[in-house]
Design a protein around this motif. Sequence first.
Motif, short mmCIF file in Angstrom:
data_model
loop_
_atom_site.label_atom_id
_atom_site.label_comp_id
_atom_site.label_asym_id
_atom_site.label_seq_id
_atom_site.Cartn_x
_atom_site.Cartn_y
_atom_site.Cartn_z
N THR A 19 1.18 -0.91 -0.18
CA THR A 19 -0.25 -0.02 0.06
C THR A 19 1.05 1.35 0.12
O THR A 19 0.82 1.77 -0.98
CB THR A 19 -0.62 0.14 1.58
OG1 THR A 19 -1.84 -1.21 1.03
CG2 THR A 19 -1.90 1.24 0.98
N ALA A 20 1.67 1.08 0.74
CA ALA A 20 2.85 2.02 1.13
C ALA A 20 3.02 2.30 -0.71
O ALA A 20 3.75 3.67 -0.95
CB ALA A 20 4.43 2.15 2.40
N VAL A 21 3.41 1.58 -0.91
CA VAL A 21 4.22 1.30 -2.46
C VAL A 21 3.45 1.81 -3.40
O VAL A 21 4.09 2.88 -4.26
CB VAL A 21 5.12 0.13 -3.46
CG1 VAL A 21 5.88 0.62 -4.64
CG2 VAL A 21 5.76 -0.22 -2.06
N LEU A 22 2.28 1.70 -3.41
CA LEU A 22 1.52 1.27 -4.12
C LEU A 22 0.60 3.43 -4.14
O LEU A 22 0.57 3.93 -5.50
CB LEU A 22 0.32 0.92 -4.21
CG LEU A 22 0.37 -0.46 -4.88
CD1 LEU A 22 -0.74 -0.92 -4.05
CD2 LEU A 22 0.59 -0.85 -6.55
N ALA A 23 0.72 3.93 -3.03
CA ALA A 23 0.29 5.61 -2.83
C ALA A 23 1.73 6.32 -2.88
O ALA A 23 2.01 7.25 -3.47
CB ALA A 23 0.44 5.39 -1.08
N THR A 24 2.77 6.09 -2.75
CA THR A 24 4.16 6.97 -3.55
C THR A 24 4.01 7.11 -4.77
O THR A 24 3.84 8.13 -5.86
CB THR A 24 5.16 6.06 -3.25
OG1 THR A 24 5.17 6.46 -1.81
CG2 THR A 24 6.91 7.24 -3.48
N THR A 25 3.79 5.85 -5.82
CA THR A 25 3.32 5.87 -6.71
C THR A 25 2.67 6.80 -7.50
O THR A 25 2.83 7.00 -8.62
CB THR A 25 3.37 4.44 -7.48
OG1 THR A 25 4.90 3.27 -7.18
CG2 THR A 25 3.42 4.49 -9.02
N LEU A 27 0.79 8.55 -5.91
CA LEU A 27 1.55 10.31 -5.56
C LEU A 27 2.41 11.00 -6.98
O LEU A 27 1.72 12.38 -7.58
CB LEU A 27 1.85 11.05 -4.84
CG LEU A 27 1.17 10.66 -3.30
CD1 LEU A 27 1.63 10.29 -1.97
CD2 LEU A 27 0.23 11.98 -2.99
N ALA A 28 3.15 9.97 -7.07
CA ALA A 28 4.13 10.63 -7.99
C ALA A 28 3.39 11.08 -9.57
O ALA A 28 4.20 11.62 -10.03
CB ALA A 28 5.19 9.55 -8.50
N ALA A 29 2.92 10.11 -9.84
CA ALA A 29 2.35 10.36 -10.82
C ALA A 29 1.01 11.50 -10.88
O ALA A 29 0.22 11.56 -12.29
CB ALA A 29 1.88 9.19 -11.06
N GLY A 30 0.87 11.57 -9.51
CA GLY A 30 0.07 13.03 -10.04
C GLY A 30 -1.22 12.15 -9.75
O GLY A 30 -2.54 13.35 -10.21
N ASP A 98 -3.96 9.24 1.75
CA ASP A 98 -3.27 9.85 0.55
C ASP A 98 -2.28 9.38 -0.22
O ASP A 98 -0.96 9.51 0.18
CB ASP A 98 -2.67 11.38 1.85
CG ASP A 98 -2.34 12.62 0.77
OD1 ASP A 98 -2.71 12.29 -0.02
OD2 ASP A 98 -1.11 12.91 1.57
N PRO A 99 -2.45 9.75 -1.42
CA PRO A 99 -4.10 9.62 -2.34
C PRO A 99 -5.28 8.53 -1.44
O PRO A 99 -4.72 7.85 -1.14
CB PRO A 99 -3.72 9.79 -3.47
CG PRO A 99 -2.64 8.54 -3.41
CD PRO A 99 -1.72 8.86 -2.41
N ILE A 123 -9.47 4.99 -7.25
CA ILE A 123 -8.86 6.91 -7.78
C ILE A 123 -8.79 5.91 -9.59
O ILE A 123 -8.81 4.61 -10.01
CB ILE A 123 -7.29 6.07 -8.09
CG1 ILE A 123 -7.33 7.12 -6.41
CG2 ILE A 123 -6.38 7.24 -8.76
CD1 ILE A 123 -5.35 6.97 -6.19
N PRO A 124 -9.72 6.51 -10.54
CA PRO A 124 -10.12 5.69 -11.78
C PRO A 124 -9.01 5.26 -12.97
O PRO A 124 -7.53 5.95 -12.37
CB PRO A 124 -11.13 6.80 -12.62
CG PRO A 124 -11.65 7.74 -10.83
CD PRO A 124 -10.63 7.48 -10.89
N GLY A 125 -8.49 4.60 -13.16
CA GLY A 125 -6.98 4.01 -13.93
C GLY A 125 -5.84 3.86 -13.03
O GLY A 125 -4.88 3.27 -13.38
#
Length: 272
Positions: A19-25, A27-30, A98-99, A123-125
């Motif tokens: 979950t932490a890895v996905l959240a960081t990714t 966020l980085a993708a906006g 967050d997100p 989050i769509p997509g």
Amino acid sequence: MTQRNGTAATVRRIVLRATAVLATTALAAGCGVGDASEGAGPAPAPSADPKAALLAAVPTEQDPAFRFSAQDGTDRWIGVVDPAAKGIDLGMKQQNDDPKFTMDMTFRLIDENLWMRVKLTGIPGLHDMLKLPKTWMTVDRARLADASSVPVFQGADPGNTAAIIRTAETVEDRGDGTYTGLADLADNDDVKSTFDGVDLAALDAAGKKVPFTAVVGADGNLTSLTLDVPAAGKHKAMKLVTKYYDYGKAPRVAPPAGAKAAPSSAYEMLNG
């Protein structure tokens, strides 16, 4: 037989890390914000040796497939155990703020074979963005940074209830299929790996006498084990609840149809 079974704790660590890895990714993708029946009928008659009777009720490799759930504070796992196939389904859901999104991760194991499915909502997509398929993925243990960090089939007792019961000096039969006792969780290697969300060292002396209540159904099978863990360290008092149910009614654990090789993004998530 002594059994160390940390399957649920292992999945908890994987899910939280993923979950932490996905959240960081994300966020980085906006990205923006986008139980069970425990049996019916008359309860077993009181036993002359309550501890032995309770241990005999714990599921073994001779039992049919059954469902289980485990509650560790706010975390909950659900799944199916198929002893004959040396198979287990184990799933856990985790929310991220967050997100804001939810990840539902399920592992399927049959002997040494491992599959994984990840469902992302909120989050769509997000699946496409992270290059994660929505279908079952075959996981190659050789591509994991630490192969021992992912689940393996460790027997028919994923909650490690037998090891917990064995730590009790005495067990009392309360009638109606209910048993009580005091579990010794302090510095006990046989149960330590079971409780990833509990600071056993901080329990100190209280960890030697943790009250538990177990219930055995009319069919003689263990249906629940509840540990009343006192507050310790940074952890509040909590109930650790393991439930086993639907003996012989749960589906067999079989290789998922249409599974594809896990992409590199899946290993990046698992390896953290």
